[in-house]
Enzyme design. Structure first.
Site, PDB file in Angstrom:
ATOM      1  N   HIS A  41       0.832  -1.200   0.000  1.00 60.67           N
ATOM      2  CA  HIS A  41       0.000   0.000   0.000  1.00 60.67           C
ATOM      3  C   HIS A  41       0.867   1.250   0.000  1.00 60.67           C
ATOM      4  CE1 HIS A  41      -3.689  -2.384   1.503  1.00 60.67           C
ATOM      5  NE2 HIS A  41      -3.676  -2.255   0.207  1.00 60.67           N
ATOM      6  N   HIS A 123     -10.301  -4.996   3.699  1.00 57.54           N
ATOM      7  CA  HIS A 123      -8.850  -4.956   3.508  1.00 57.54           C
ATOM      8  C   HIS A 123      -8.415  -6.282   2.885  1.00 57.54           C
ATOM      9  CE1 HIS A 123      -4.567  -5.089   4.493  1.00 57.54           C
ATOM     10  NE2 HIS A 123      -4.616  -3.775   4.591  1.00 57.54           N
ATOM     11  N   GLU A 125      -5.796  -8.190   3.206  1.00 58.47           N
ATOM     12  CA  GLU A 125      -5.327  -9.249   4.118  1.00 58.47           C
ATOM     13  C   GLU A 125      -6.517  -9.932   4.788  1.00 58.47           C
ATOM     14  OE1 GLU A 125      -2.465  -8.103   7.173  1.00 58.47           O
ATOM     15  OE2 GLU A 125      -3.111  -9.807   8.378  1.00 58.47           O
ATOM     16  N   THR A 161      -2.719  -8.732  10.984  1.00 59.13           N
ATOM     17  CA  THR A 161      -1.367  -8.563  11.552  1.00 59.13           C
ATOM     18  C   THR A 161      -1.045  -7.151  12.031  1.00 59.13           C
ATOM     19  OG1 THR A 161      -0.594  -8.226   9.289  1.00 59.13           O
ATOM     20  CG2 THR A 161      -0.299 -10.428  10.224  1.00 59.13           C
ATOM     21  N   ASN A 219      -1.838  -0.169   8.341  1.00 62.09           N
ATOM     22  CA  ASN A 219      -0.911   0.003   9.468  1.00 62.09           C
ATOM     23  C   ASN A 219      -0.514   1.461   9.638  1.00 62.09           C
ATOM     24  OD1 ASN A 219       2.173   0.318   8.644  1.00 62.09           O
ATOM     25  ND2 ASN A 219       1.183  -0.918   7.071  1.00 62.09           N
ATOM     26  N   SER A 261       5.028  -0.016   4.659  1.00 65.34           N
ATOM     27  CA  SER A 261       5.309  -0.029   3.219  1.00 65.34           C
ATOM     28  C   SER A 261       5.886   1.307   2.745  1.00 65.34           C
ATOM     29  CB  SER A 261       4.039  -0.391   2.443  1.00 65.34           C
ATOM     30  OG  SER A 261       2.939   0.301   2.948  1.00 65.34           O
TER      31      SER A 261
HETATM   32  S1  SF4 Z   1       6.129  -8.171   8.614  1.00 67.78           S
HETATM   33 FE1  SF4 Z   1       5.144  -6.529   7.403  1.00 67.78          FE
HETATM   34  S2  SF4 Z   1       4.063  -7.594   5.751  1.00 67.78           S
HETATM   35 FE2  SF4 Z   1       4.532  -9.101   7.336  1.00 67.78          FE
HETATM   36  S3  SF4 Z   1       2.703  -9.148   8.600  1.00 67.78           S
HETATM   37 FE3  SF4 Z   1       4.132  -7.705   9.547  1.00 67.78          FE
HETATM   38  S4  SF4 Z   1       3.511  -5.703   8.718  1.00 67.78           S
HETATM   39 FE4  SF4 Z   1       2.579  -7.280   7.393  1.00 67.78          FE
END
Ligand code: SF4
Length: 284
Positions: A41, A123, A125, A161, A219, A261
């Site tokens: 993102h 979302h 995910e 996550t 996030n 990101s």
């Molecule tokens: S490491 Fe990065 S991509 Fe993997 S779950 Fe955590 S925030 Fe998401």
């Protein structure tokens, strides 16, 4: 003016891994490489990938051949099987932490739990997580949503996550009061926890926080909430050009943090712009 960058701001392990996989795939110019939806993102980083020859596609119908990269957020497994059935080379960049959450949902379904996902509806995910339960999972965003769930003896909880740990505790508490047995998989990833902690600690000590990241990044949005709760006046921006000089009037210390990101070069551009505005106002 003092400019402080929060600990653990920017790229996480999963995003770095996804970008490396794509860059490596793009080195082979014998076939085109596509990403399915935005790989991460962050529109600016996506534009950089396009310069490497990576083509974004909205759906498999937009891809006639070559390779397709599944994003770090994970996808519905039917998309992956369809891609293979169409003869595409599949490059799976799903973050291993997201894959672990997929596995927990499968375990809960196999063992007869009613699955609850704490996450942002819509979302990518969360869509990928829900797909692992054949879309039977209930998606909640906060403890208040638990009241509306049907009565069940056994609930199993899995978390997007990037959620906040305190919201997970509230939802788990509300669910525990509504069933005989509750199984909780805390799938909030360590990178999320440490980034949120770094942002919170910094936001407690400065009057102004700048949060850098895609507006569609879950996030990054969460980081903004955390900074505001910690008492700092907070702006969420995507690019350095969005910083307004008037935000800095009378501010002696400013904090900067960034979503998972957001690349290092974008954070540095924001720091450079803050420095330039501060120097110009000191000289005027
Ligand atoms: S490491 Fe990065 S991509 Fe993997 S779950 Fe955590 S925030 Fe998401």
């Amino acid at each position: 003016m003092e400019i402080i960058v929060a600990q653990n701001a920017g790229f996480c392990f999963g995003v770095k891994r996804a970008l490396e996989l794509v860059a490596r795939a793009a080195e082979n110019k014998a076939r085109p490489v596509h990403t399915l939806g935005p790989l991460i993102h962050n529109p600016q980083e996506i534009a950089r990938l396009e310069q490497l020859g990576v083509r974004p596609a909205e759906s498999l119908d937009d891809i006639t051949g070559g390779a397709v990269v599944l994003s770090a957020h994970g996808v519905d497994p039917s998309v992956e099987s369809e891609a293979r059935a169409r003869g595409l080379e599949v490059i799976d960049a799903t973050c291993p932490f997201v894959s672990r959450a997929h596995q927990h949902i499968k375990t809960l379904c196999d063992e007869g739990y009613a699955v609850v996902i704490l996450g942002d509806p819509g979302h990518r995910e969360v869509e990928g997580l829900a797909a692992r339960s054949d879309r039977q999972a209930h998606i909640v965003t906060a403890a208040r949503d638990v009241e509306a769930l049907p009565a069940r003896k056994r609930f199993g909880l899995v978390v997007q996550t990037t959620q906040r740990p305190e919201v997970l505790r509230e939802v788990a508490g509300a669910l525990a009061a509504r069933c005989d047995e509750l199984r909780v998989f805390n799938t909030i990833c360590e990178a999320t926890v440490s980034r949120q902690e770094g942002a919170r600690r910094l936001a407690e000590t400065v009057p102004l926080m700048i949060v850098v990241g895609g507006r569609n990044s879950a996030n990054t949005t969460r980081l903004k909430e955390i900074c505001e709760r910690a008492g700092a006046h907070t702006h969420h921006i995507e690019t350095a050009e969005e910083v307004k000089p008037q935000w800095l009037a009378g501010v002696a210390r400013v904090g900067v943090t960034a979503g998972a990101s957001t690349p290092e070069w974008m954070i540095q551009r924001v720091v450079d712009r803050l420095r330039k505005i501060a120097d110009e106002s000191a000289g005027s």
